[in-house]
Design an enzyme around this catalytic site. Structure first.
Site, PDB file in Angstrom:
ATOM      1  N   ASP A 120       0.558  -1.320  -0.110  1.00  0.00           N
ATOM      2  CA  ASP A 120       0.040   0.017   0.236  1.00  0.00           C
ATOM      3  C   ASP A 120       1.536   1.368   0.154  1.00  0.00           C
ATOM      4  O   ASP A 120       0.286   2.219  -0.662  1.00  0.00           O
ATOM      5  CB  ASP A 120      -0.843   0.090   1.254  1.00  0.00           C
ATOM      6  CG  ASP A 120      -2.085  -1.309   0.805  1.00  0.00           C
ATOM      7  OD1 ASP A 120      -2.577  -2.073  -0.268  1.00  0.00           O
ATOM      8  OD2 ASP A 120      -2.390  -1.191   2.167  1.00  0.00           O
ATOM      9  N   GLU A 151      -2.000  -2.489  -9.147  1.00  0.00           N
ATOM     10  CA  GLU A 151      -0.847  -1.924  -9.044  1.00  0.00           C
ATOM     11  C   GLU A 151      -1.222  -1.250 -10.328  1.00  0.00           C
ATOM     12  O   GLU A 151      -0.174  -0.331 -10.805  1.00  0.00           O
ATOM     13  CB  GLU A 151      -0.154  -3.058  -9.005  1.00  0.00           C
ATOM     14  CG  GLU A 151       0.859  -3.615 -10.595  1.00  0.00           C
ATOM     15  CD  GLU A 151      -0.083  -4.557 -10.454  1.00  0.00           C
ATOM     16  OE1 GLU A 151       0.423  -5.828  -9.995  1.00  0.00           O
ATOM     17  OE2 GLU A 151      -1.180  -5.389  -9.158  1.00  0.00           O
TER      18      GLU A 151
END
Length: 600
Positions: A486, A512
């Site tokens: 994260d 991502e």
């Protein structure tokens, strides 16, 4: 014997004169009694009118000064009505009328006291409705009618008694004229002197009566009347004339009071009409502000409607920025040129104090630093909502009393609209933003991409799309945990947002992967920009807490929309994704542009 005859004649004449004089004295007493009755009747009407005027003025103007005299006037009216009944006790007909007048006055006083209780409780609308029933007017008309009948009859009685006085005067003159030849020269001289003493006041009284009848209200009996009776008669007549003049003056005064009350009512009605128009304008403004979706739309609404609410007063609306460290000029109107577009909250005294701050003339108060050199007259009004200051209205001019009402409701409406707009914007941000990175989410991407394709199709301007993702992202999750992953996404997102233009739309596509919409940009120009972004990201070292996660690289695929692609953008995304796949396949950490875009 002559002396005896003269003595008898003189005695008889004297006795006759004494009898006539006593009878004239009684008549004069009754004339004075009539004057008292007329005076008391006029006072009943005048005091009741005074109470009506005071109560009506209080209802219309809501000024407590009008109410102070009402109770005194009502007490005077009640006492005068009782006095009138007492004075007419000798005349059954007049006394019956006086008792009726006393009853009617009591009913009118009860109505006025009921209205006074309503106004005393602040129920002015109920008081006006109560007055509008017409019951008070009807009672007053009955009082006026009964008073008029009583006054007319009493004046007839007074005239009859005055006629009797004049007849008695003529009898005295006749007695004097007959007895004069039979008396001695001394008695003749005395008689002649007596006649002159009678004729002079009588003539003066008749002359003054004629003047009063001709309309000279100030005509009065003056000078020495020669006897107490004539002096009393003159005093009674003068008192009656004074009461008549006072009654006429009271009537004029009541008329003037009614005109003043009517003027005040007209002014209040005009004010209410104007305020109704303002409220209608503000209603339209509030309705439009609730429907506004952007800050620009909100500013346009304010620029249109505020000059209608506060005409001829230029101004500006300042609103807190997101950090609440600056007031930003959102809208201006009336041709106002601002000394500065933004300023800190401490530069405005209205924001410091949480209330209005204004300068009517140079040196009258402290000048806010944000105003600049034009300090002769201005007004700052803080915008408050729920106890929170959200902005300020800056007005270049002096706000008078009526405009203060307009400014108050205007400020309340704008503050409510700003809070509502901020809440709507916050809710919309929650639906279109990715909670982890703060970038736009996939839903927003799809909506914006179709809009930009439609715009590019109409204008012919180029539209390009960048698709990218983090190289070897799984390694961060496997080695450092999902929290580290994260952190990598947040760091990359911040760098993408900082490196691309303000007009570019940076979105998180999922996982991502990221997508950037670049309006009005072709692939060649965009490739150079993406190369700079790629290189900048490769130099970033990701840290989490006290540990270093290492460097990050990204791969990029660039594509440009063409007429052969669909209008929703699915083909454009697929083309950019194919270019990204090529970059991955060719070793990652590179930018690959779709060949079709380069050929174009």
């Amino acid at each position: 014997m002559l002396c005896t005859l003269l003595g008898i004649l003189t005695t008889g004449l004297a006795g006759a004169l004494v009898g006539v004089t006593m009878e004239m004295h009684d008549s004069l007493t009754w004339v004075d009694h009539s004057s008292q009755v007329l005076r008391s009747a006029n006072r009943v009407v005048s005091t009741l009118r005074e109470a009506e005027s005071g109560q009506r003025g209080f209802i219309l103007t809501q000024n407590p000064e009008f109410a102070e005299s009402v109770e005194r006037a009502l007490g005077s009216a009640r006492r005068e009505a009782a006095t009138l009944a007492r004075l007419t006790a000798d005349n059954p007909t007049q006394n019956t009328r006086a008792r009726q007048i006393e009853t009617l006055v009591g009913e009118r006083i009860a109505i006025l006291q009921a209205s006074a209780r309503l106004t005393g409780n602040g129920s002015f609308v109920a008081a006006r409705d109560f007055v509008a029933t017409g019951r008070g007017l009807m009672l007053m008309q009955l009082v006026d009618g009964k008073i008029g009948d009583l006054v007319l009859d009493e004046r007839d009685l007074a005239a009859t008694r005055m006629d009797k006085v004049e007849r008695l005067l003529r009898v005295i003159l006749w007695l004097a004229a007959v007895g004069t030849p039979l008396t001695l020269l001394f008695l003749v001289m005395m008689a002649r002197s007596l006649i002159r003493r009678i004729r002079q006041p009588a003539g003066a009284m008749i002359e003054v009566m004629g003047q009063l009848g001709a309309g000279e209200r100030k005509a009065r009996i003056t000078g020495d009347m020669g006897s107490s009776e004539f002096s009393q008669l003159a005093q009674g007549y003068n008192a009656m004339a004074d009461e008549l003049e006072l009654a006429l003056a009271d009537q004029v005064k009541a008329h003037d009071n009614l005109e003043a009350a009517n003027d005040a009512l007209s002014h209040n009605a005009q004010t209410l009409r104007e305020r109704g128009e303002v409220i209608e304008i503000l209603g339209g403004m509030a309705h439009r502000m609730q429907a506004a979706r952007t800050d620009e739309e909100l500013a346009a609404i304010i620029r249109v409607f505020v000059p209608r609410v506060l005409p001829h007063i230029p101004g500006a609306l300042y609103v807190h920025n997101n950090s609440r460290n600056l007031l930003v000029a959102t809208a201006t109107w009336g041709g106002l040129e601002l000394a500065q577009g933004n300023f800190a909250p401490e530069e405005c005294w209205a924001l410091r104090r949480g209330q209005s701050h204004f300068v009517d003339e140079p040196g009258s108060d402290i000048v806010c630093p944000h105003v600049g050199s034009q300090t002769d007259h201005y007004h700052c009004e803080p915008l408050l909502a729920g106890g929170e200051v959200i902005g300020v209205l800056y007005l270049k001019g002096t706000i008078d009393t009526e405009n203060r009402f307009r400014l108050a409701v205007l400020s309340e409406n704008i503050a409510s609209a700003l809070v509502n707009h901020r809440l709507q914007r916050g809710l919309r941000e929650q639906t279109i933003r990715d909670p982890l990175t703060g970038l736009f989410n996939r839903r927003y991407l799809e909506e914006t991409l179709s809009l930009e394709i439609a715009r590019a199709s109409r204008s012919g301007a180029p539209l390009s799309l960048v698709m990218c993702d983090v190289d070897h992202f799984k390694r961060f999750n496997d080695e450092f945990g999902h929290d580290a992953g994260d952190q990598v996404l947040q760091t990359v997102a911040a760098e993408l947002r900082r490196r691309f233009r303000d007009g570019d739309v940076v979105c998180r596509f999922g996982g991502e992967e990221f997508v950037i919409i670049a309006p009005a940009t072709d692939a060649t120009v965009l490739q150079a920009r993406v190369e700079e972004v790629r290189e900048a990201i490769s130099l970033v070292t990701v840290r989490q807490g006290g540990r270093t996660l290492g460097s990050v690289t990204m791969s990029f695929g660039v594509a440009t929309w063409s007429d052969g692609m669909d209008r929703e953008g699915a083909m454009l995304v697929k083309t950019a994704d194919a270019a990204l796949y090529a970059a991955k396949r060719n070793g990652r950490n590179r930018v690959v542009v779709d060949a079709t875009a380069l050929a174009a």
